[in-house]
Design an enzyme around this catalytic site. Structure first.
Site, PDB file in Angstrom:
ATOM      1  N   MET A  87      49.023  46.293  39.227  1.00  0.00           N
ATOM      2  CA  MET A  87      48.892  44.934  40.008  1.00  0.00           C
ATOM      3  C   MET A  87      48.986  43.931  38.860  1.00  0.00           C
ATOM      4  O   MET A  87      48.652  42.560  39.108  1.00  0.00           O
ATOM      5  CB  MET A  87      47.442  44.810  40.571  1.00  0.00           C
ATOM      6  CG  MET A  87      47.180  45.864  41.689  1.00  0.00           C
ATOM      7  SD  MET A  87      46.112  45.272  43.014  1.00  0.00           S
ATOM      8  CE  MET A  87      44.738  45.366  42.020  1.00  0.00           C
TER       9      MET A  87
ATOM     10  N   HIS B 146      47.154  45.162  30.378  1.00  0.00           N
ATOM     11  CA  HIS B 146      46.552  45.199  28.968  1.00  0.00           C
ATOM     12  C   HIS B 146      46.832  46.925  28.800  1.00  0.00           C
ATOM     13  O   HIS B 146      47.576  47.560  29.252  1.00  0.00           O
ATOM     14  CB  HIS B 146      44.651  45.354  29.516  1.00  0.00           C
ATOM     15  CG  HIS B 146      44.415  46.199  30.681  1.00  0.00           C
ATOM     16  ND1 HIS B 146      44.543  47.648  30.389  1.00  0.00           N
ATOM     17  CD2 HIS B 146      43.933  45.887  31.846  1.00  0.00           C
ATOM     18  CE1 HIS B 146      44.113  47.852  31.839  1.00  0.00           C
ATOM     19  NE2 HIS B 146      43.575  47.006  32.504  1.00  0.00           N
TER      20      HIS B 146
ATOM     21  N   GLN C  50      44.426  46.332  49.949  1.00  0.00           N
ATOM     22  CA  GLN C  50      43.197  47.037  49.567  1.00  0.00           C
ATOM     23  C   GLN C  50      42.123  46.022  49.278  1.00  0.00           C
ATOM     24  O   GLN C  50      41.186  46.614  48.255  1.00  0.00           O
ATOM     25  CB  GLN C  50      43.760  47.659  48.209  1.00  0.00           C
ATOM     26  CG  GLN C  50      44.282  46.956  47.008  1.00  0.00           C
ATOM     27  CD  GLN C  50      45.081  47.772  46.073  1.00  0.00           C
ATOM     28  OE1 GLN C  50      46.162  48.222  46.043  1.00  0.00           O
ATOM     29  NE2 GLN C  50      44.340  48.262  44.953  1.00  0.00           N
TER      30      GLN C  50
ATOM     31  N   GLY D 155      45.381  49.561  28.684  1.00  0.00           N
ATOM     32  CA  GLY D 155      45.359  50.669  29.467  1.00  0.00           C
ATOM     33  C   GLY D 155      46.726  50.958  30.314  1.00  0.00           C
ATOM     34  O   GLY D 155      47.238  51.921  30.575  1.00  0.00           O
ATOM     35  N   HIS D 156      47.252  49.921  30.927  1.00  0.00           N
ATOM     36  CA  HIS D 156      48.395  50.037  31.739  1.00  0.00           C
ATOM     37  C   HIS D 156      49.430  50.247  30.910  1.00  0.00           C
ATOM     38  O   HIS D 156      50.385  51.113  31.383  1.00  0.00           O
ATOM     39  CB  HIS D 156      48.865  48.419  32.456  1.00  0.00           C
ATOM     40  CG  HIS D 156      47.938  47.981  33.309  1.00  0.00           C
ATOM     41  ND1 HIS D 156      47.184  46.723  33.063  1.00  0.00           N
ATOM     42  CD2 HIS D 156      47.627  48.246  34.560  1.00  0.00           C
ATOM     43  CE1 HIS D 156      46.315  46.415  34.177  1.00  0.00           C
ATOM     44  NE2 HIS D 156      46.551  47.318  35.040  1.00  0.00           N
TER      45      HIS D 156
ATOM     46  N   ASP E 180      40.499  55.118  37.413  1.00  0.00           N
ATOM     47  CA  ASP E 180      40.362  55.025  38.669  1.00  0.00           C
ATOM     48  C   ASP E 180      40.345  56.541  39.261  1.00  0.00           C
ATOM     49  O   ASP E 180      41.228  56.995  39.957  1.00  0.00           O
ATOM     50  CB  ASP E 180      41.225  54.171  39.464  1.00  0.00           C
ATOM     51  CG  ASP E 180      41.248  52.790  38.932  1.00  0.00           C
ATOM     52  OD1 ASP E 180      40.508  52.071  39.758  1.00  0.00           O
ATOM     53  OD2 ASP E 180      42.125  52.313  38.165  1.00  0.00           O
TER      54      ASP E 180
ATOM     55  N   MET F  55      39.260  49.160  29.512  1.00  0.00           N
ATOM     56  CA  MET F  55      39.826  48.054  29.908  1.00  0.00           C
ATOM     57  C   MET F  55      40.262  47.736  31.324  1.00  0.00           C
ATOM     58  O   MET F  55      40.204  48.975  31.958  1.00  0.00           O
ATOM     59  CB  MET F  55      41.368  48.214  28.977  1.00  0.00           C
ATOM     60  CG  MET F  55      41.015  47.995  27.721  1.00  0.00           C
ATOM     61  SD  MET F  55      42.389  47.966  26.805  1.00  0.00           S
ATOM     62  CE  MET F  55      42.204  47.809  25.132  1.00  0.00           C
ATOM     63  N   SER F  56      40.191  46.733  31.795  1.00  0.00           N
ATOM     64  CA  SER F  56      40.112  46.440  33.320  1.00  0.00           C
ATOM     65  C   SER F  56      40.977  45.000  33.387  1.00  0.00           C
ATOM     66  O   SER F  56      40.230  44.112  32.491  1.00  0.00           O
ATOM     67  CB  SER F  56      39.023  46.452  33.952  1.00  0.00           C
ATOM     68  OG  SER F  56      38.976  45.821  35.217  1.00  0.00           O
TER      69      SER F  56
HETATM   70  P1  AMP Z   1      45.671  48.122  38.451  1.00  0.00           P
HETATM   71  O1  AMP Z   1      46.481  47.252  38.061  1.00  0.00           O
HETATM   72  O2  AMP Z   1      44.335  48.096  38.362  1.00  0.00           O
HETATM   73  O3  AMP Z   1      45.917  48.849  39.804  1.00  0.00           O
HETATM   74  O4  AMP Z   1      45.953  49.667  37.590  1.00  0.00           O
HETATM   75  C1  AMP Z   1      47.064  50.215  37.658  1.00  0.00           C
HETATM   76  C2  AMP Z   1      47.009  51.620  36.875  1.00  0.00           C
HETATM   77  O5  AMP Z   1      46.461  51.459  35.638  1.00  0.00           O
HETATM   78  C3  AMP Z   1      46.049  52.383  37.606  1.00  0.00           C
HETATM   79  O6  AMP Z   1      46.600  53.771  37.574  1.00  0.00           O
HETATM   80  C4  AMP Z   1      44.925  52.355  36.784  1.00  0.00           C
HETATM   81  O7  AMP Z   1      43.952  53.492  37.075  1.00  0.00           O
HETATM   82  C5  AMP Z   1      45.264  52.102  35.569  1.00  0.00           C
HETATM   83  N1  AMP Z   1      44.524  51.722  34.466  1.00  0.00           N
HETATM   84  C6  AMP Z   1      43.706  50.450  34.631  1.00  0.00           C
HETATM   85  N2  AMP Z   1      42.986  50.530  33.523  1.00  0.00           N
HETATM   86  C7  AMP Z   1      43.092  51.507  32.729  1.00  0.00           C
HETATM   87  C8  AMP Z   1      42.602  51.889  31.410  1.00  0.00           C
HETATM   88  N3  AMP Z   1      41.558  51.232  30.853  1.00  0.00           N
HETATM   89  N4  AMP Z   1      43.077  53.010  30.871  1.00  0.00           N
HETATM   90  C9  AMP Z   1      44.004  53.778  31.531  1.00  0.00           C
HETATM   91  N5  AMP Z   1      44.357  53.461  32.804  1.00  0.00           N
HETATM   92  C10 AMP Z   1      44.153  52.398  33.238  1.00  0.00           C
END
Ligand code: AMP
Length: 315
Positions: free
Chosen positions: A38, A42, A69, A44-45, A158, A192-193
């Site tokens: 989305m 960071h 969602q 994590g992505h 997640d 990370m988020s």
């Molecule tokens: P999102 O942008 O929040 O929908 O996340 C996109 C993808 O990145 C999802 O598969 C998340 O699980 C993954 N993700 C988000 N934060 C992290 C993190 N800290 N470490 C690893 N993967 C992450």
């Protein structure tokens, strides 16, 4: 497809165009990896993108804040959308295409179909956010149709979402391999988020306690503790000392399931959701809801525990 000057990474907004590019790449023998996000990227992505780049010839990243969602009272409007910055990060890594469609490109006006993946989506996150996984599964299935990649990368962060996706892929015979990548953390352990950006400095300081509580669970198991009630109690006590953290759930789940265990006899995912911030905080989005999890009870911990026990016995 619009190619920006001085880059080889392309931005695509058309579903039909990215779909035919992916088909063409696969026909020419390339393997294609896909990372749905989305945005507000960071590390994590980016770790998912790096995993795809390492394993696949071409990597597609989608950036799409999926409205279905979010519940009506959630942060859809205020969710960060730094598209230009995200694109630069992906360009630097060597991503092939960034798929960043407008909402109308993904959901036509007459859209009515929703994917219901069944029991795995019901408890925990599903109970707290009843429409959430229907929206996630629906958009991920649509994205898999639009970007028919060989592999797709998701984060362990997640955890329940990875189970929902795996269930859907298996149930609906979707020809994509799902890869789950480890959680990337800040130096103090906070996962990370994109939503960490909502935290005020004082909240951010306390948020590190979420990881401390998961580490506590791990060390209790390493010392030989097996009872979930004891571990849960100690984690709750630790979190209770942070006045800005309110635990929503704390679940001990047999790895690969959403089923609770009462003793740590096998790899167990300790999953939690918490609100961070003062009760009544208004701000941009009110109190920030964060998720984290950690797998405990792995074999090597068992060995560490046995070593501790044998030391205690004087062996
Ligand atoms: P999102 O942008 O929040 O929908 O996340 C996109 C993808 O990145 C999802 O598969 C998340 O699980 C993954 N993700 C988000 N934060 C992290 C993190 N800290 N470490 C690893 N993967 C992450």
């Amino acid at each position: 497809m619009s190619e920006l000057p001085n880059t080889t990474t392309q931005i695509e907004t058309s579903a039909a165009a990215i779909c035919s590019s992916v088909h063409a790449a696969k026909r020419s023998g390339a393997t294609v990896g896909f990372v749905p996000t989305m945005g507000a990227l960071h590390q994590g992505h980016l770790s998912l993108v790096e995993a795809s780049l390492a394993e696949c010839d071409k990597t597609v990243v989608s950036i799409f804040v999926n409205p279905t969602q979010f519940s009506p009272n959630e942060d859809l409007e205020s969710y960060p959308r730094p598209l230009e910055q995200d694109f630069r990060l992906l360009e630097k890594l060597g991503c092939w295409v960034v798929f960043a469609p407008p909402v109308e490109e993904v959901y036509r006006q007459k859209h009515e179909t929703t994917i219901d993946v069944g029991s795995v989506a019901l408890p925990w996150e599903g109970a707290s956010r009843p429409e959430h996984f229907g929206g996630v599964a629906t958009v991920v299935l649509k994205l898999f149709q639009i970007v028919p990649a060989d592999r797709a990368y998701f984060g362990q962060k997640d955890y329940q979402q990875t189970l929902v996706i795996q269930q859907m892929v298996a149930d609906l015979n979707i020809p994509v391999e799902i890869r789950v990548c480890p959680i990337v953390r800040e130096p103090d352990g906070l996962a990370m988020s994109s939503r960490n950006a909502y935290l005020l400095p004082e909240e951010r300081a306390q948020a590190g306690q979420l990881w401390k509580s998961l580490e506590l669970a791990e060390s209790l198991v390493a010392e030989g503790e097996r009872r979930v009630t004891t571990i849960r109690e100690k984690m709750k006590n630790l979190l209770a000392s942070s006045e800005q953290i309110e635990l929503e759930y704390l679940a001990f789940l047999a790895q690969g399931t959403v089923r609770e265990v009462d003793a740590i006899e096998q790899p167990t995912v300790v999953a939690l959701a918490a609100r961070v911030g003062r009760v009544g905080r208004v701000g941009r989005v009110g109190r920030t809801r964060l998720l984290d999890n950690h797998t405990i009870g792995m074999k090597n911990e068992g060995r560490r525990a046995e070593a501790t026990e044998s030391r205690e016995r004087g062996a």
